[in-house]
Each structure stands twice: as C-alpha cells, then as structure tokens.
Design a protein around this motif. Structure first.
Motif, PDB file in Angstrom:
ATOM      1  N   LEU A  65      41.073  -4.960  16.437  1.00  0.00           N
ATOM      2  CA  LEU A  65      41.907  -6.016  17.010  1.00  0.00           C
ATOM      3  C   LEU A  65      42.347  -7.010  15.938  1.00  0.00           C
ATOM      4  N   LEU A  66      41.421  -7.373  15.058  1.00  0.00           N
ATOM      5  CA  LEU A  66      41.765  -8.311  13.992  1.00  0.00           C
ATOM      6  C   LEU A  66      42.767  -7.705  13.019  1.00  0.00           C
ATOM      7  N   ALA A  67      42.709  -6.389  12.821  1.00  0.00           N
ATOM      8  CA  ALA A  67      43.631  -5.729  11.890  1.00  0.00           C
ATOM      9  C   ALA A  67      45.084  -5.857  12.347  1.00  0.00           C
ATOM     10  N   GLU A  68      45.295  -6.203  13.606  1.00  0.00           N
ATOM     11  CA  GLU A  68      46.656  -6.446  14.089  1.00  0.00           C
ATOM     12  C   GLU A  68      47.170  -7.825  13.666  1.00  0.00           C
ATOM     13  N   GLY A  69      46.269  -8.652  13.134  1.00  0.00           N
ATOM     14  CA  GLY A  69      46.678  -9.967  12.664  1.00  0.00           C
ATOM     15  C   GLY A  69      46.821 -11.001  13.752  1.00  0.00           C
ATOM     16  N   LYS A  70      46.316 -10.689  14.952  1.00  0.00           N
ATOM     17  CA  LYS A  70      46.420 -11.603  16.086  1.00  0.00           C
ATOM     18  C   LYS A  70      45.064 -12.232  16.374  1.00  0.00           C
ATOM     19  N   PRO A  71      45.043 -13.443  16.932  1.00  0.00           N
ATOM     20  CA  PRO A  71      43.769 -14.088  17.249  1.00  0.00           C
ATOM     21  C   PRO A  71      42.964 -13.284  18.267  1.00  0.00           C
ATOM     22  N   TRP A  72      41.680 -13.133  18.012  1.00  0.00           N
ATOM     23  CA  TRP A  72      40.738 -12.566  18.992  1.00  0.00           C
ATOM     24  C   TRP A  72      39.353 -13.036  18.574  1.00  0.00           C
ATOM     25  N   TRP A  73      38.883 -14.085  19.231  1.00  0.00           N
ATOM     26  CA  TRP A  73      37.658 -14.745  18.797  1.00  0.00           C
ATOM     27  C   TRP A  73      36.451 -14.200  19.553  1.00  0.00           C
ATOM     28  N   ILE A  74      35.279 -14.332  18.949  1.00  0.00           N
ATOM     29  CA  ILE A  74      34.047 -13.982  19.648  1.00  0.00           C
ATOM     30  C   ILE A  74      33.203 -15.239  19.878  1.00  0.00           C
ATOM     31  N   THR A  75      32.370 -15.164  20.920  1.00  0.00           N
ATOM     32  CA  THR A  75      31.480 -16.258  21.303  1.00  0.00           C
ATOM     33  C   THR A  75      30.111 -15.672  21.643  1.00  0.00           C
ATOM     34  N   THR A  76      29.164 -16.544  21.970  1.00  0.00           N
ATOM     35  CA  THR A  76      27.898 -16.141  22.560  1.00  0.00           C
ATOM     36  C   THR A  76      27.492 -17.217  23.561  1.00  0.00           C
ATOM     37  N   ASN A  77      26.476 -16.958  24.379  1.00  0.00           N
ATOM     38  CA  ASN A  77      26.147 -17.894  25.456  1.00  0.00           C
ATOM     39  C   ASN A  77      24.802 -17.544  26.064  1.00  0.00           C
ATOM     40  N   SER A  78      24.392 -18.286  27.081  1.00  0.00           N
ATOM     41  CA  SER A  78      23.089 -18.071  27.717  1.00  0.00           C
ATOM     42  C   SER A  78      23.160 -17.133  28.917  1.00  0.00           C
TER      43      SER A  78
END
Length: 533
Positions: free
Chosen positions: A290-303
């Motif tokens: 997904l990142l190789a497309e040059g578009k934003p795609w963020w990751i997170t974590t949580n409880s």
C-alpha cells in the motif's frame, strides 16, 4: 529552515550534543548515546533543527468498549479513569454496532461521555462506534457533530452496519454498501453536518475478512477519512500462558480461514508476529504494498478494552436477555480478586499498547490533525519513552507521515532518536531496546492488481544496536541515501530482541498458549515519503 533552532543549537552543536559530530564529517551511520537523561530532555526543542517545528506527543486509544457493548462491562467513566492512570490523553469509545445498541444505547452513551469529559477535563473523549463493515470485519468510526452526535451515529448505524442491514457475508453487493457508507460520511462532512470523520480498520486479518482490494477501495473512496488500520490489535493479554492467563492468542488471532475469508491469504496471515498483524509485521508485505503506491495508509494500535487483565472489577450476573432489554449491563463491582483469565484479556488504554500522536496543540482538533497527517508512532510494553524521526535534505525536513520533496540526485539523511525506557512496565521490569531497524521501499505508483500484497523492493537497509545500560538515555542514529533518483519511503521499527525468526531479524510468529506479550516487545513508526522531481 534556519541553521539554528530556537534554543540556539546550530547544526554542528546539535550533532555534537547527540554524539554525532564525527559521524557527520565522515558521512557514516552511527549509533550514539546522548548525555541527558529522559527527565531533562525536551526533544521538541533539542531536535527542532531537524524537525522544523515543535510537536507535543500524546498517547491515546481509538478502540475501547463499555457496558453499552453486548460483550463488555466497564462504565465510560471507568475507562476514562483507567486511561488517565496509564498516561493516555485521548480516548474513543467504540461500542459494537448492534440492533439493541442502535435502539437503546447511543443517547445514554453520549450523556456518559459528556459527564466523563466534565469529570476528566484533562482528557479528550470521543463517542464513536465499532462499525461492522458490510462484507468485511470491524472498523473504528468517530467524528464530531456537536449536539447532533447521537442522531448522526444512529443514522449511520441503522443504514450501514452489517448487523442491522443483513450484509455480513462477503459479496460484491455488500462491499458496495460499505463504500456507500464511506461516501455518506464524506457527504455529511461536505454539508458540515459532521466534522473530521475518521475510519480505521480494526484487527484486519484476525479472520481474513478484509481483502487487499477492499483496503484500497476504502482508502480511495474516502481519502482523508479512511486513514489506515490497526498494525497491532488490542486484547494482547489474551496470550498469557495458563495458569496465569487465558493461554490464548495475542489479539485473539487463533483463527483459520472461513467461508467469508479472502482466499488469497496464506495460513500465517491469521497469526500475530510479536503481537503485530501480518499486514504490518511482514517487511515487503501488504502494508508495504500500500505504501509503495505513495498514498497515505497509517497504522495504529490500541487496547480493544472489554475486560482488563488484573482488574478486580467483574460484571454482575444477569438473566439471559438483559442486554437486549436494557441496552447496557449493570455497573461492574469490585470482586477483591485480580482477574487473570477474563473473558477477553485486554489492557486499559495506554497500559500496554500506545498510539502516540504528534500534535501542535493538545486539543480535539490537534489530535485529529495529527492522526490525519500520520504523525504517529506505536509501541508495546513501554519499549521506549519517546521516538522521533527526521528525514531531511538541504534546508527541508519531514517526520512521520510527512513528505520531503527533493531534486533528482540529492542526498537524503534520516535521523532517528529514541529515549530508552527507565520505568518498569506491567511486568515489573524495565524493558531494554535491543535494536532499531530502518526500512525503505520504492514508491512505484498505483498497483495494477488491486489485490497485490507484496512490495519486493522493500527491505531493512540498516539495523542499529544500542549500548546496554543506558536506561532513560537518548540513542540516536543516522543513515544517508546518496544520489537519490527515484521516489521512496522510509519507516522505523524496534524490538527488545528477545524473539526472531531463526537466524534472522524478522519477528517470529506468536505461539498460541505461550505468548506472554511482555516477552516480545516491538515498536513501529509510520512512514515518511521522499518525492523526487
């Protein structure tokens, strides 16, 4: 950018303080231990020459459950208080979409969130929901709608949640309904009925229900709304071995392909690796594609808080059908005994999983802006106190989620600075940072295959091992890319170094029933893109 920062530390002065003056002259990557302890550090000032502006870094959690979920028990106030006790500054309440929830729970939750906000004015609290995405899995959804918050949430839930629309199974029609829901959010924002909607895909491969093309379709249908996915799920405590835990899988990732799973995923995709989803943990895997497309795609974590390990609170016994009749469970009561094998073994927000967002101001708007910008890094078990990344060339600099624009043939330098842990985590020990990895991949443009899930050009370009015995100190390294001719991105990960694939540096697959989360800690930073013109 000026050659000196507001604190009066010039370029050479900065590198001298960071222990890098000789390395800069030599042009080689190094790892150096700083001279100040964590209590005396202000990374926003000391690294301002690199990062160009000052951010405050705030811990938060976008995925929690209260007594208004059919499978949880906490009051909204208790979740907020627990988050505050563990250093979280912002929380989103995401009770499950459900017919009873839509009918009876949305308005009472709104009242409880407002009451908790008054009781904890130092926290930022949102009311959202965990959306059952048609044809897929779950997603966090939240936005701001003022006095109309409950009404808009109920309208969305009634129209686009698969529990209420009968659209659970995977099919083109149900995928289309999910996209219609995302476009509805965008339309409501354009009409100014809601403000700053955010969607994050939760535990993406727990059941293999979210295909690569669905992730791409979500992103492209609602840019700036669908921000990314959980790189690591909640419920990390489910992996504690028996008899002191559930003996399950971190994040509940103990499943196999089902009738609605996308058939292209390998068996390993249904497991976690150091507690992280396969999409994020595999270098050159789905996240990198997904990142190789040059578009934003963020990751997170949580409880994903439902029942938190070690808590003495328990849900009172109630007759069958209680939730369906009332839309909530009674307030939990103190049992006097720590619960080590709860129905869901979670942690409180900020206790184990931390999503850290860089904000210009610690306000609702500030957190939303930081999330949308991808100015985010993530850690488990307090592996480090702080992490900062600067990617710079000439007089320009970018950090997590940012873009650095350079001329063809330029030199680009990445500087990573971490403050090592100096406080015991929930295991009672102070974690040690064993290694930091710099990962880089080319930006190749939109994928011809919407189900692509590999990025062959992505690799670990450098690994750095901190010196032992530097608890609470800053460690810094740099790596230089010379004669840059094509666009690329960089991202950082770190580990305590306790578990890897045999003979390598990649995270190992977690063993179901033997997955103490404190014995395999990792951190990840979101990418920085380098555009070449």
């Amino acid at each position: 950018m000026n050659s000196t920062n507001p604190g009066g530390v010039g370029r050479r002065g900065f590198f001298k303080r960071a222990g890098l003056a000789g390395a800069v002259a030599a042009g080689v990557p190094v790892l150096a231990s700083g001279q100040a302890d964590a209590a005396g550090l202000d990374l926003g000032t000391d690294l301002d020459w690199l990062f160009g502006r000052r951010y405050q870094w705030v811990v938060g959690d976008h995925h929690t459950h209260s007594q208004y979920s059919y499978d949880a028990m906490y009051t909204v106030d208790r979740i907020a208080a627990g988050a505050r006790e563990h250093g979280a500054k912002w929380v989103v309440f995401t009770d499950h979409g459900h017919a009873t929830h839509e009918k009876s729970s949305v308005e009472p939750t709104s009242r409880d969130v407002l009451a908790a906000q008054r009781r904890h004015p130092d926290l930022l609290l949102w009311q959202g929901m965990e959306w059952n995405v048609p044809g897929a899995e779950h997603a966090t959804l939240f936005f701001q709608a003022g006095r109309d918050q409950a009404n808009v949430l109920r309208e969305f839930e009634r129209s686009f949640d698969w529990r209420l629309t009968g659209s659970e199974s995977s099919s083109p029609e149900h995928e289309a309904l999910a996209l219609k829901g995302l476009r509805w959010l965008a339309d409501q924002e354009r009409k100014r009925r809601i403000h700053a909607p955010v969607v994050l895909i939760n535990h993406p491969l727990r059941n293999g229900r979210v295909s690569p093309h669905e992730l791409r379709n979500y992103r492209d249908a609602a840019p700036g709304i669908v921000l990314g996915m959980e790189g690591a799920p909640g419920a990390q405590a489910d992996g504690f071995p028996k008899p002191h835990g559930n003996g399950g899988a971190r994040g509940g990732y103990a499943n196999n392909p089902g009738a609605d799973s996308w058939p292209g995923f390998p068996a390993e995709a249904y497991r976690t690796f150091g507690g992280w989803d396969w999409t994020a943990a595999k270098v050159g895997g789905l996240w990198d594609s997904l990142l190789a497309e040059g578009k934003p795609w963020w990751i997170t974590t949580n409880s994903d808080s439902h029942y938190n390990r070690g808590d003495r609170l328990v849900r009172p016994a109630v007759p069958d059908g209680w939730y369906e009749q009332t839309g909530k469970y009674p307030d939990p009561v103190d049992s006097g005994v720590p619960q080590l094998s709860a129905p869901y073994a979670d942690f409180y927000p900020g206790e184990f999983s931390r999503t850290v967002v860089g904000v210009r101001r610690p306000t609702f708007e500030g957190v939303l802006e930081g999330l949308r910008a991808g100015r985010i890094w993530l850690s488990h078990g307090g592996l480090v106190q702080h992490l900062e990344v600067g990617v710079y060339s000439g007089g320009d600099c970018a950090t997590f989620g940012g873009r650095l624009r350079v001329r063809c043939g330029s030199t680009v330098t990445v500087v990573v600075s971490a403050v090592t842990a100096y406080r015991p985590n929930g295991s009672g020990s102070v974690p040690r940072l064993g290694r930091l990895d710099l990962i880089s991949g080319p930006v190749t443009g939109p994928a011809a295959d919407r189900d692509a899930m590999t990025a062959p050009g992505t690799r670990v370009v450098e690994s750095f091992t901190p010196s032992r015995g530097y608890a609470g100190r800053r460690v810094t390294f740099k790596h230089t890319f010379r004669n840059v001719r094509e666009p690329f991105y960089v991202r950082v990960r770190g580990t305590d170094g306790k578990r890897h694939v045999a003979g390598g540096i990649e995270p190992a697959m977690d063993v179901i029933g033997q997955a103490d989360p404190y014995e395999d800690l990792w951190l990840y930073g979101n990418p920085t893109f380098v555009d070449v013109r």
